[in-house]
Write an enzyme that holds these catalytic residues in place. Structure first.
Site, PDB file in Angstrom:
ATOM      1  N   GLU A  76       2.893  -5.741 -13.290  1.00 24.24           N
ATOM      2  CA  GLU A  76       1.396  -5.350 -13.346  1.00 24.24           C
ATOM      3  C   GLU A  76       0.673  -6.701 -13.865  1.00 24.24           C
ATOM      4  OE1 GLU A  76       0.026  -2.571 -11.863  1.00 24.24           O
ATOM      5  OE2 GLU A  76       2.068  -1.861 -11.610  1.00 24.24           O
ATOM      6  N   THR A 118       0.907 -11.540  -6.542  1.00 26.86           N
ATOM      7  CA  THR A 118      -0.408 -11.965  -6.043  1.00 26.86           C
ATOM      8  C   THR A 118      -0.487 -13.404  -5.956  1.00 26.86           C
ATOM      9  OG1 THR A 118      -1.411  -9.792  -7.099  1.00 26.86           O
ATOM     10  CG2 THR A 118      -2.722 -11.907  -6.194  1.00 26.86           C
ATOM     11  N   ARG A 138      -1.189  -3.224  -3.718  1.00 24.39           N
ATOM     12  CA  ARG A 138      -0.152  -3.147  -5.004  1.00 24.39           C
ATOM     13  C   ARG A 138       1.048  -2.504  -4.631  1.00 24.39           C
ATOM     14  NH1 ARG A 138      -2.496  -6.558  -6.132  1.00 24.39           N
ATOM     15  NH2 ARG A 138      -3.888  -6.992  -7.934  1.00 24.39           N
ATOM     16  N   ASP A 144      10.124 -14.845  -6.717  1.00 22.61           N
ATOM     17  CA  ASP A 144       9.519 -13.725  -7.309  1.00 22.61           C
ATOM     18  C   ASP A 144      10.323 -12.751  -7.956  1.00 22.61           C
ATOM     19  OD1 ASP A 144       7.475 -12.095  -8.472  1.00 22.61           O
ATOM     20  OD2 ASP A 144       6.829 -11.433  -6.417  1.00 22.61           O
ATOM     21  N   GLN A 153       9.286  -5.201 -14.236  1.00 21.32           N
ATOM     22  CA  GLN A 153       9.716  -3.923 -15.063  1.00 21.32           C
ATOM     23  C   GLN A 153      10.724  -4.235 -15.691  1.00 21.32           C
ATOM     24  OE1 GLN A 153       7.257  -1.833 -14.941  1.00 21.32           O
ATOM     25  NE2 GLN A 153       6.108  -2.020 -13.052  1.00 21.32           N
TER      26      GLN A 153
END
Length: 356
Positions: free
Chosen positions: A46, A51, A181, A203, A207
């Site tokens: 998050e 992005t 998302r 990337d 988590q």
């Protein structure tokens, strides 16, 4: 004899030319290799890593028609998921919504799910129901409490753009795409050409259960871009409700930059979601969640404090190679920062190779 000597001389010249061409070709390969740069994109879940990758893609020509169709479905999926989360919060927390509306909105959510599964688009009637759902008081109240149950800030953006999203010829803009998302699972690699540089961006999922995969990519990268959401200083992890997100980011950062890995790579820190941070500090105390903070509860003092916290825990060898930026990854202005970062990465690696 003269003719024979001339032939031998010609052959020697041809051989010399052939060797020269091989050398030139080899040098060209080396030059090309210097312009191939790899960036490892990591950080907790998050934080906005993906992005950043989307913005890099946008800088390099964007997406194919097929990819845009996939993005349309992801937007619908987000609307379905966000609606479900909002209604669930209303029901679980006994917010003021009558049973008839609860039933109506449960049907709406099922219809959104069907749109996603069938690959279709929203009918006008469904779109109108979604708009009414979004504007009703208990849903707005649930949205205001979104940080307590991990609902993303992008939810409001998509609900407010229903009239555009429902159109059969809807084409997602870059702003739509960066707000989608979808948690990164595993590793996503994007190879792009930017500023005459072949850039490989890796990337990795943020988590906890995904992080063990990071170590496979720790060798031979030219830069590590660590993304931390500075606005989440008061929030808890999705995976562990007892752990503060900023504390998790700091601990993770210091593990990564402890001196064991990335001995030659450029170290870049994005303190992301700075726009949300500036708004949040107006009403949410930093000191309440981070007792070591001694400044005034302003964005300027808060950002300075967290920059220092990240830097202080680094191995000394990394501090001189740390480049820190405050970013808002959903803003197209972040592309200017990304350009600066790429220039920095290239310059650092050219220094290492003795080219500059």
């Amino acid at each position: 004899m003269g003719a024979c000597g001339s032939v031998m001389q010609d052959e020697a010249l041809k051989e010399q030319a052939r060797i020269h061409r091989q050398i030139e070709k080899s040098l060209e390969k080396k030059k090309s290799a210097l312009l191939e740069q790899s960036v490892l994109l990591i950080g907790p879940g998050e934080s906005g890593k993906s992005t950043v990758l989307k913005q890099i893609r946008a800088m390099c020509g964007g997406y194919t028609k097929h990819e845009l169709e996939e993005k349309k479905l992801l937007i619908l999926r987000n609307l379905w998921t966000f609606s479900d989360m909002l209604l669930e919060y209303v029901i679980k927390n006994y917010l003021d919504m009558n049973e008839a509306d609860k039933k109506k909105y449960k049907v709406m959510i099922e219809e959104l799910k069907f749109c996603v599964m069938s690959g279709g688009h929203m009918a006008d009637e469904l779109a109108e129901t979604v708009k009414v759902f979004w504007l009703c008081a208990p849903i707005q109240e649930a949205y205001e409490k979104r940080s307590t149950y991990h609902l993303t800030d992008s939810a409001g953006y998509f609900f407010e753009n229903i009239d555009r999203i429902k159109m059969p010829d809807f084409q997602p803009t870059n702003q739509d795409i960066v707000r989608i998302r979808v948690p990164t699972t595993g590793v996503v690699t994007a190879d792009v050409i930017l500023k005459n540089i072949k850039l490989s961006v890796i990337d990795c999922g943020g988590q906890r259960q995904e992080r063990r995969k990071w170590y496979h990519y720790f060798d031979d990268v030219h830069a590590v871009l660590f993304v931390a959401a500075i606005s989440e200083y008061d929030q808890k992890l999705v995976e562990d409700e007892t752990v503060n997100r900023m504390d998790e980011a700091l601990n993770l950062y210091h593990i990564v930059f402890n001196g064991k890995y990335f001995t030659k790579a450029a170290c870049i820190l994005f303190l992301n979601k700075i726009d949300l941070f500036r708004e949040k500090v107006k009403s949410v105390s930093i000191k309440k969640f981070h007792p070591g903070f001694e400044g005034t509860n302003t964005a300027e003092d808060g950002a300075k404090y967290f920059r220092r916290k990240f830097r202080d825990g680094m191995h000394p060898d990394f501090k001189k190679r740390l480049y820190c930026h405050e970013t808002c990854a959903i803003s197209d202005q972040v592309q200017i920062i990304i350009n600066t970062v790429i220039d920095t990465v290239v310059q650092e690696n050219l220094k290492d190779t003795g080219m500059i």
